[in-house]
Design an enzyme around this catalytic site. Structure first.
Site, PDB file in Angstrom:
ATOM      1  N   SER A 172       0.837  -1.191   0.000  1.00  0.00           N
ATOM      2  CA  SER A 172       0.000   0.000   0.000  1.00  0.00           C
ATOM      3  C   SER A 172       0.872   1.240   0.000  1.00  0.00           C
ATOM      4  O   SER A 172       1.647   1.479   0.932  1.00  0.00           O
ATOM      5  CB  SER A 172      -0.906   0.019   1.237  1.00  0.00           C
ATOM      6  OG  SER A 172      -1.422   1.320   1.432  1.00  0.00           O
ATOM      7  N   ASP A 320      -6.271   0.911  -8.933  1.00  0.00           N
ATOM      8  CA  ASP A 320      -7.482   1.726  -9.092  1.00  0.00           C
ATOM      9  C   ASP A 320      -8.200   1.459 -10.417  1.00  0.00           C
ATOM     10  O   ASP A 320      -9.273   2.010 -10.666  1.00  0.00           O
ATOM     11  CB  ASP A 320      -7.130   3.208  -9.000  1.00  0.00           C
ATOM     12  CG  ASP A 320      -6.694   3.589  -7.592  1.00  0.00           C
ATOM     13  OD1 ASP A 320      -7.092   2.904  -6.637  1.00  0.00           O
ATOM     14  OD2 ASP A 320      -5.942   4.576  -7.445  1.00  0.00           O
TER      15      ASP A 320
HETATM   16  C1  S3P Z   1      -2.950   5.949  -3.466  1.00  0.00           C
HETATM   17  C2  S3P Z   1      -2.674   4.634  -3.243  1.00  0.00           C
HETATM   18  C3  S3P Z   1      -3.625   3.542  -3.523  1.00  0.00           C
HETATM   19  C4  S3P Z   1      -4.773   3.985  -4.401  1.00  0.00           C
HETATM   20  C5  S3P Z   1      -5.312   5.334  -4.041  1.00  0.00           C
HETATM   21  C6  S3P Z   1      -4.228   6.396  -4.068  1.00  0.00           C
HETATM   22  C7  S3P Z   1      -1.935   6.957  -3.118  1.00  0.00           C
HETATM   23  O1  S3P Z   1      -4.117   3.057  -2.285  1.00  0.00           O
HETATM   24  O2  S3P Z   1      -5.825   3.043  -4.370  1.00  0.00           O
HETATM   25  O3  S3P Z   1      -6.336   5.731  -4.951  1.00  0.00           O
HETATM   26  O4  S3P Z   1      -2.052   8.115  -3.575  1.00  0.00           O
HETATM   27  O5  S3P Z   1      -1.009   6.621  -2.373  1.00  0.00           O
HETATM   28  P1  S3P Z   1      -3.310   1.914  -1.493  1.00  0.00           P
HETATM   29  O6  S3P Z   1      -1.917   2.350  -1.471  1.00  0.00           O
HETATM   30  O7  S3P Z   1      -3.872   1.840  -0.113  1.00  0.00           O
HETATM   31  O8  S3P Z   1      -3.566   0.674  -2.298  1.00  0.00           O
END
Ligand code: S3P
Length: 442
Positions: A172, A320
């Site tokens: 993540s 996403d």
């Molecule tokens: C993001 C990371 C992703 C993504 C979100 C934006 C970011 O989430 O789904 O729309 O800007 O760091 P995760 O890192 O929790 O998967």
């Protein structure tokens, strides 16, 4: 933001996407430019800023903490307050629908001298926050959540943070970025080990702001106390927004669409790999750098797609884009199988459940699994019936089903679309300019 917000979309079936267009600025990069600009010394100039609900929530949060931010359209100047210059906000910081704002700010605020409370809308109030609270607590932070580990987050100020070494259980970028931001306020080094690569915009941008950050394979490490120097950030177009139009062009025969100035950071281009594996006619043109981020123009022509097994390693790199990948899968011949994507269940909605429900309403055979889905492709011609879809307030679900109309036999109506403005303000106008027969209803 001048673009209109619509509660419903109505899309007539058929058509093709053609021409050259630009999509709005990258959401992830826009958030980070505001955050790092706010705690840097000096004025940071941001161009191409996404004027969406999510990034405007981050902007308002910093204004509430005393940072002067001037905005004229997508041109933003952040008068940096310095590492220790933020002020206690007068009330709770409302981050709306934005998980990125809440998780990254939790890290940035854990090391401040004052208390803060982070709140969000109904969707954000359901999303898991223990994934950031737990490692921040190990660093010395004190953060209260609901018993279920969700917002409101009450972040206690005046805590002394110390760097930790942390192996993340999920890939993540939000957790990684949260801990890097907390690490700026911690004594010693903060080291994070990722189970698989996730978007690295924070690491790249920290470098642009003059911080020393070490990356070595899956490990990323940063020393606390480093001062950030204001800079200029040119935000590229968001590949996650471009993805809807890329899939639209790939599935609609006769399409020939070029999306200009799209960010093609390799930690974000899973959608390109997936579409190419499905046989899409897709080219990157004019590849260049915008500061620390690679950008390109993406040309997609209509053709036939085949179903694939999606490699689990691509999941964080296209995290996403799955709602619209499911639409591509229906327009392909054969079966598409996704596994290893349980994270989709904790996005703005449970995207596996909500997408399968919508696909079935449009006559598609789709079998959900705990960590993915199996979709039977319809091959040539119209592969969706018409019908009414409830997006459950999820911006990307709403846009994905709008794109499905290109291969539908009857109109598709989509409900609960206002959150499209969180990430893609002007979607209706942009998609219509490309050839989608879409209208927005208040
Ligand atoms: C993001 C990371 C992703 C993504 C979100 C934006 C970011 O989430 O789904 O729309 O800007 O760091 P995760 O890192 O929790 O998967």
């Amino acid at each position: 933001m001048n673009s209109k917000v619509y509660a419903q979309f109505e899309v007539q079936p058929g058509g093709k996407l053609r021409g050259m267009l630009r999509v709005p600025g990258d959401k992830s990069i826009s958030h980070r430019a505001l955050m790092l600009g706010a705690i840097a010394a000096g004025d940071t100039d941001i161009t191409g800023f996404l004027e969406g609900g999510d990034t405007l929530a981050t902007l308002a949060a910093f204004q509430a903490m005393g940072v002067q931010i001037d905005r004229a359209g997508g041109h933003v100047t952040v008068r940096g307050a310095g590492l220790h210059g933020l002020k206690p906000p007068p009330g709770a910081l409302d981050l709306g629908n934005s998980g990125t704002s809440m998780r990254l700010l939790a890290g940035l605020l854990a090391g401040q001298a004052f208390d803060t409370t982070l709140i969000g809308d109904e969707s954000l109030s359901r999303r898991p926050m223990r994934r950031v609270v737990e490692p921040l607590t190990r660093m010395g932070a004190r953060i209260d959540t609901t018993p279920g580990g969700t917002a409101p987050l009450r972040i206690h100020g005046g805590r002394r943070l110390a760097g930790i070494e942390y192996a993340m259980p999920v890939a993540s970028a939000q957790v990684k970025s949260c801990l890097l931001l907390a690490g700026l306020y911690a004594a010693g080094a903060t080291t994070i080990i990722e189970p698989a690569p996730s978007r690295d915009h924070t690491e790249r941008m920290l470098g642009t702001f003059g911080a020393a950050i070490d990356t070595d394979g899956a490990r990323v490490s940063l020393r606390g106390g480093q001062r950030l120097r204001a800079t200029s950030i040119a935000v590229p177009g968001d590949i996650s927004s471009a993805a809807f139009l890329m899939v639209g062009a790939a599935i609609a025969p006769g399409s020939d669409l070029t999306l200009q100035n799209v960010g093609v950071n390799p930690t974000r281009t899973g959608i390109i790999d997936i579409l190419k594996a499905m046989g899409a006619d897709l080219q990157l043109l004019n590849e260049r750098q915008a500061g620390a981020e690679p950008v390109a123009d993406i040309r997609v022509r209509g053709g036939t797609l085949r179903g694939i097994r999606i490699d689990g390693r691509l999941v964080p790199l296209a995290i996403d884009e799955f709602p619209v990948v499911f639409i591509a899968a229906v327009a392909a011949s054969g079966e598409t199988v996704l596994t290893g994507a349980e994270e989709l269940r904790v996005k703005e909605s449970d995207r596996i459940a909500v997408m399968v429900e919508g696909l079935r309403r449009l006559g598609v055979r789709a079998e959900p699994a705990a960590d993915g889905v199996r979709i039977s492709g319809g091959g040539e011609g119209a592969v969706f019936s018409g019908g009414e879809i409830d997006s459950r307030g999820d911006h990307r679900v709403a846009m994905a089903f709008a794109i499905a109309a290109l291969r539908a036999s009857a109109p598709i109506k989509i409900l609960d679309c206002t959150n499209v403005a969180t990430s893609f303000p002007g979607f209706v106008e942009c998609a219509r300019a490309a050839g989608l027969a879409i209208v927005g209803k208040p």
